[in-house]
Design a protein around this motif. Structure first.
Motif, mmCIF file in Angstrom:
data_model
loop_
_atom_site.group_PDB
_atom_site.id
_atom_site.type_symbol
_atom_site.label_atom_id
_atom_site.label_comp_id
_atom_site.label_asym_id
_atom_site.label_seq_id
_atom_site.Cartn_x
_atom_site.Cartn_y
_atom_site.Cartn_z
ATOM 1 N N ALA A 2 0.967 -1.701 -0.203
ATOM 2 C CA ALA A 2 -0.067 -0.025 -0.183
ATOM 3 C C ALA A 2 0.841 0.728 -0.061
ATOM 4 C CB ALA A 2 -1.253 -0.062 1.667
ATOM 5 N N ASP A 3 0.180 2.053 -0.611
ATOM 6 C CA ASP A 3 1.055 3.521 -0.551
ATOM 7 C C ASP A 3 1.358 3.713 0.651
ATOM 8 O OD1 ASP A 3 0.950 3.998 -3.090
ATOM 9 O OD2 ASP A 3 -0.984 6.053 -2.838
ATOM 10 N N PRO A 4 2.540 4.031 1.402
ATOM 11 C CA PRO A 4 2.839 4.213 2.417
ATOM 12 C C PRO A 4 2.965 5.231 3.261
ATOM 13 C CG PRO A 4 5.851 5.286 0.944
ATOM 14 C CD PRO A 4 3.585 4.792 0.385
ATOM 15 N N VAL A 5 2.642 5.496 4.597
ATOM 16 C CA VAL A 5 1.912 6.915 5.502
ATOM 17 C C VAL A 5 3.233 7.856 5.746
ATOM 18 C CG1 VAL A 5 -0.523 6.286 6.403
ATOM 19 C CG2 VAL A 5 2.400 5.848 7.616
ATOM 20 N N LEU A 6 4.202 7.484 5.785
ATOM 21 C CA LEU A 6 5.104 8.061 5.610
ATOM 22 C C LEU A 6 7.090 7.731 4.827
ATOM 23 C CD1 LEU A 6 7.213 10.329 7.506
ATOM 24 C CD2 LEU A 6 7.773 8.351 8.873
ATOM 25 N N SER A 7 7.159 8.269 3.987
ATOM 26 C CA SER A 7 8.455 7.780 3.458
ATOM 27 C C SER A 7 9.709 8.717 3.392
ATOM 28 C CB SER A 7 8.438 7.482 1.609
ATOM 29 O OG SER A 7 8.473 8.950 1.057
ATOM 30 N N VAL A 8 10.944 8.306 3.841
ATOM 31 C CA VAL A 8 11.965 9.490 3.900
ATOM 32 C C VAL A 8 13.099 8.966 3.196
ATOM 33 C CG1 VAL A 8 13.887 9.506 5.625
ATOM 34 C CG2 VAL A 8 11.640 9.106 6.917
ATOM 35 N N GLU A 9 13.432 9.918 2.071
ATOM 36 C CA GLU A 9 14.337 9.847 1.093
ATOM 37 C C GLU A 9 15.536 10.106 1.340
ATOM 38 O OE1 GLU A 9 12.175 10.832 -2.408
ATOM 39 O OE2 GLU A 9 9.948 9.347 -1.387
ATOM 40 N N HIS A 10 16.924 9.329 1.388
ATOM 41 C CA HIS A 10 18.043 10.600 1.288
ATOM 42 C C HIS A 10 18.019 11.739 2.305
ATOM 43 C CE1 HIS A 10 18.275 7.760 -2.769
ATOM 44 N NE2 HIS A 10 17.613 8.708 -2.717
ATOM 45 N N LEU A 11 17.533 11.256 3.548
ATOM 46 C CA LEU A 11 17.363 12.539 4.525
ATOM 47 C C LEU A 11 18.791 12.675 4.873
ATOM 48 C CD1 LEU A 11 15.680 14.060 6.422
ATOM 49 C CD2 LEU A 11 15.791 12.126 7.981
ATOM 50 N N ARG A 12 19.302 13.633 4.741
ATOM 51 C CA ARG A 12 20.496 14.373 5.222
ATOM 52 C C ARG A 12 20.859 15.098 6.760
ATOM 53 N NH1 ARG A 12 26.231 14.308 3.591
ATOM 54 N NH2 ARG A 12 27.208 15.893 4.110
ATOM 55 N N THR A 13 21.009 15.643 7.661
ATOM 56 C CA THR A 13 20.391 16.003 8.569
ATOM 57 C C THR A 13 21.989 16.405 9.499
ATOM 58 O OG1 THR A 13 18.758 15.447 9.427
ATOM 59 C CG2 THR A 13 19.447 17.215 10.490
ATOM 60 N N ILE A 66 18.331 20.097 8.488
ATOM 61 C CA ILE A 66 18.241 19.603 7.081
ATOM 62 C C ILE A 66 18.649 19.928 6.203
ATOM 63 C CG2 ILE A 66 16.086 17.959 6.191
ATOM 64 C CD1 ILE A 66 14.405 18.427 8.159
ATOM 65 N N ALA A 67 19.457 19.528 5.275
ATOM 66 C CA ALA A 67 20.443 19.448 4.323
ATOM 67 C C ALA A 67 20.078 18.677 2.786
ATOM 68 C CB ALA A 67 21.904 19.974 4.511
ATOM 69 N N GLY A 68 19.171 17.862 3.601
ATOM 70 C CA GLY A 68 19.002 17.679 1.877
ATOM 71 C C GLY A 68 18.218 16.875 1.957
ATOM 72 N N GLY A 69 17.424 15.596 1.028
ATOM 73 C CA GLY A 69 16.764 14.385 0.936
ATOM 74 C C GLY A 69 14.577 15.083 1.185
ATOM 75 N N ARG A 70 13.367 14.179 1.714
ATOM 76 C CA ARG A 70 12.603 14.633 1.320
ATOM 77 C C ARG A 70 12.244 13.338 2.396
ATOM 78 N NH1 ARG A 70 9.073 15.532 -3.006
ATOM 79 N NH2 ARG A 70 8.122 12.997 -2.648
ATOM 80 N N GLY A 75 1.313 12.173 1.770
ATOM 81 C CA GLY A 75 1.437 12.832 -0.234
ATOM 82 C C GLY A 75 2.011 13.876 0.835
ATOM 83 N N ARG A 76 2.326 14.494 1.771
ATOM 84 C CA ARG A 76 2.673 15.967 1.747
ATOM 85 C C ARG A 76 4.244 15.434 2.352
ATOM 86 N NH1 ARG A 76 -2.347 17.802 4.621
ATOM 87 N NH2 ARG A 76 -2.286 15.881 5.961
ATOM 88 N N ALA A 77 5.016 17.085 1.533
ATOM 89 C CA ALA A 77 6.455 16.503 1.779
ATOM 90 C C ALA A 77 6.480 17.911 2.945
ATOM 91 C CB ALA A 77 7.123 17.414 0.601
ATOM 92 N N LEU A 78 7.447 17.971 3.812
ATOM 93 C CA LEU A 78 8.032 17.936 5.295
ATOM 94 C C LEU A 78 8.817 18.885 4.904
ATOM 95 C CD1 LEU A 78 6.614 15.713 7.598
ATOM 96 C CD2 LEU A 78 5.497 16.692 6.322
ATOM 97 N N VAL A 79 9.843 18.939 4.366
ATOM 98 C CA VAL A 79 10.727 19.548 4.032
ATOM 99 C C VAL A 79 10.877 20.772 3.656
ATOM 100 C CG1 VAL A 79 13.439 19.566 4.101
ATOM 101 C CG2 VAL A 79 12.441 17.459 4.332
#
Ligand SMILES: Nc1ncnc2c1ncn2[C@@H]1O[C@H](COP(=O)(O)OP(=O)(O)O)[C@@H](O)[C@H]1O
Ligand SMILES: [Mg+2]
Lengths: 331, 312
Positions: A2-13, A66-70, A75-79
């Motif tokens: 199913a569509d994920p509720v949360l997805s973190v992609e290439h997060l860089r903090t 947060i220096a990068g990533g999504r 469905g809402r982008a937080l960064v």
């Protein structure tokens, strides 16, 4: 899936240390399906809390960013979202429980007021309505005689009871995602088991997705569907809980298993992992675990990538992933 | 809360006894015979003996102690050796002026210091913060007699907004207020400088607490985090400093009173020192101790209102 509720992609903090920015979380990606529990495991200082705080938009500034990533929540982008928009999501669609129950509650506000607050803020309830609902939530997290304890202050609660209050606060608005940052680490062993049981139970009932952060692999089997092992800001192994428990691939994951305290072993046999996590401003370019790894060899000095071992099972170790073929034969 | 108040009241009694004992000892361990100090060149053996009898110094020491404590607790602070009037009468005549000045400067200090301190903390290391810190440093480094004279020159002599002479009639509220404004502003600005600093640092440390992060994790808007979660927790250190400072203020208003020519406790103390009015000094010390104990009591009760943990 199913569509994920949360997805973190290439997060860089990153944090600023001595005038330069260093990543505490480096290229971390994971997804959480609805109702799923992902355990994020690793020693203290590996970047687990910073990962969760990044999702919540609570990275301490100005020393961190947060220096990068999504990060995508339902469905809402937080960064990059402005603070008021983040405030509307925090506590409503995503909630977080912290490690330190003794200091995480406001000492001068009653328990009831603190639990009711999120509902007043997010659901526009009146104080009366919010308090009635807060009472029900306190009852749900099994706080004895909640009507009486409603008007008490945090110092009148034990650690376990405070953590139940934290859970009640997090659940108050029925979030889609719960970030539980070592919720039982500060508690006695018996209380730990009760709180874990409560969390598992509530997760079932509310159908939330949970990111369960812990440094103890021992508690993971009870609660998680999948496991991501984190080391020095990176995910070094990820897979279904059964795969991780039966075929841990990364030497770090295996070292974590060896370090689980067990009843049938003397305390002195307990193999704590020798050495320390490299500090943020002294990260090696190659494998970050190499200096502590018993199997370190030629090739470890190169940057490591997450490579597949099995279906949905990946590891960041050229030694472990090179023998992938052999594993399939053994199965 | 009732039990807390009773407990604090009971706890104030030993404190009071302790400070009274301290006053008694200080007066007695000061080297030299007070009679000789008082009589000076005119000291004759007969005169000294007569003075000892008058001061009660001929009695055994324990008798002196019991008398002193008993009289102090019953509100009998003795008579001035110079004027012969009861000390309480002299002090009572000026106490309203001192209380006016103390309370007014406290209000000025709080009304300016608390918001500026909060504001500075919320804009840490930005222009507002630097400005507030610089101003409070200036406020702290100017002695009261310099800033007082400056204020006097500007507002009383140049613009003629307020009177120069500060001896107000107590039965005339307008006159009383008129003559209070400038001294209260002078002392209040120093107080504001203190309170700004304390409020700023208290607020900064509270904003770094875990429960502030918890409130933010609930999605509480920042404004509400500051007002509902941070402020009350930051109030404790501010109340502590204000409480301590009132004590200092009561004694240290001397300079302000001199610059503005106001009657007050400070001036009486200076007068008594000049005239070697030994009984007056002892009486003033006792009254001062009473005032401090009362201020501390009020501070403690304020703690109880702010922080539920204090009442345990
Ligand atoms: N506020 C901060 N300022 C500077 N460095 C920080 C801060 N918070 C965390 N770090 C650093 O980030 C790294 C990861 O920390 P954290 O996420 O708290 O680890 P853990 O896995 O134990 O939760 C650590 O090296 C820590 O020193
Ligand atoms: Mg942590």
């Amino acid at each position: 899936m199913a569509d994920p509720v949360l997805s973190v992609e290439h997060l860089r903090t990153e944090f600023r240390i001595g005038g330069a920015w260093h990543p505490a979380v480096d290229d971390v990606s994971f997804v959480l399906a609805p109702g799923e529990t992902l355990a994020l495991v690793g020693e203290s200082g590996c970047g687990k809390s910073v990962t969760a705080l990044s999702v919540m938009g609570l990275v301490p500034s100005p020393q961190g960013r947060i220096a990068g990533g999504r990060i995508v929540l339902e469905g809402r982008a937080l960064v990059g979202l402005p603070e008021p928009a983040l405030e509307r999501l925090r506590g409503a669609r995503m909630a977080m429980i912290f490690q330190e129950p003794m200091t995480s509650l406001n000492p001068v506000m009653t328990i009831g007021a603190q639990v009711a607050e999120a509902m007043m803020v997010h659901q526009g309830l009146s104080r009366r309505q919010a308090e009635a609902k807060a009472l029900a939530v306190l009852d749900e997290v099994k706080i004895p005689s909640p009507a009486r304890r409603f008007h008490e202050y945090p110092h009148q609660f034990s650690g376990g009871m405070r953590q139940r209050v934290m859970i009640a606060m997090a659940l108050a608005c029925e979030p889609a995602v719960l970030l539980a940052d070592e919720p039982t680490t500060a508690l006695d062993v018996t209380i730990q088991a009760q709180v874990l049981g409560l969390l598992a139970d509530l997760k079932q009932r509310h159908g939330m997705a949970v990111l369960f952060i812990t440094h103890n692999l021992g508690v993971v089997a009870q609660i998680a569907d999948r496991v991501a092992v984190m080391y020095a800001g990176q995910i070094v192994e990820e897979g279904p809980v059964t795969a991780i428990f039966s075929r841990p691939a990364h030497p770090y994951t295996r070292a974590l298993f060896a370090a689980i305290p067990r009843m049938d072993r003397d305390a002195q046999d307990l193999a704590a992992i020798a050495g320390r996590v490299p500090s943020l401003d002294a990260m090696p370019t190659g494998c970050r675990f190499a200096s502590r790894c018993p199997q370190a060899q030629v090739g470890c000095e190169r940057p490591q990538v997450l490579a597949p071992l099995d279906e949905a099972h990946v590891a960041r170790c050229h030694v472990a992933t090179a023998v992938r073929g052999n594993w399939h034969q053994a199965d | 809360m009732i039990f807390y108040i009773i407990r604090r009241l009971l706890a104030a009694i030993p404190t009071l006894l302790a400070v009274l004992t301290l006053v008694f000892l200080i007066v007695r361990v000061v080297p030299g015979d007070p009679a000789i100090a008082i009589l000076g060149d005119r000291a004759t053996p007969d005169g000294i003996a007569a003075l000892h009898a008058k001061l009660g110094l001929d009695k055994p020491i324990w008798q002196q102690y019991v008398d002193f404590i008993g009289q102090s607790l019953s509100g009998d602070f003795g008579r001035s050796m110079v004027t012969g009037r009861p000390i309480l009468t002299d002090v009572g005549a000026v106490l309203p002026h001192t209380i006016d000045l103390t309370l007014a400067s406290l209000i000025v200090g709080t009304v300016i210091g608390v918001p500026v301190g909060i504001w500075a903390a919320l804009h840490r290391n930005r222009f507002i913060d630097y400005t507030a810190r610089l101003l409070s440093l200036i406020g702290l480094s100017f002695p009261v007699f310099v800033s007082g004279i400056f204020i006097l020159l500007l507002f009383a002599l140049h613009w003629r907004l307020f009177p120069v002479i500060g001896n107000a009639r107590l039965d005339d509220p307008v006159d009383r207020l008129d003559k209070l404004v400038l001294p209260a502003a002078t002392l209040g600005l120093v107080m504001a400088a203190y309170i700004t600093r304390v409020t700023r640092s208290a607020m900064l440390s509270v904003l770094g607490e875990d429960y502030i992060r918890t409130a933010r994790a609930k999605g509480v808007p920042w404004r509400r985090v500051v007002w509902r979660h941070a402020l009350r927790n930051a109030a404790m250190p501010v109340v502590t400093v204000v409480g301590l400072y009132i004590g200092i203020l009561i004694g240290n208003s001397v300079l302000t009173e001199i610059v503005f020519n106001r009657p007050g406790l400070g001036k009486i103390i200076v007068g008594a020192l000049n005239q070697r009015d030994y009984t007056m000094l002892q009486g003033l010390m006792v009254i001062y101790c009473f005032l401090i104990v009362v201020v501390n009591l009020i501070t403690d009760l304020t703690y109880g209102l702010i922080d539920p943990r204090v009442k345990q």
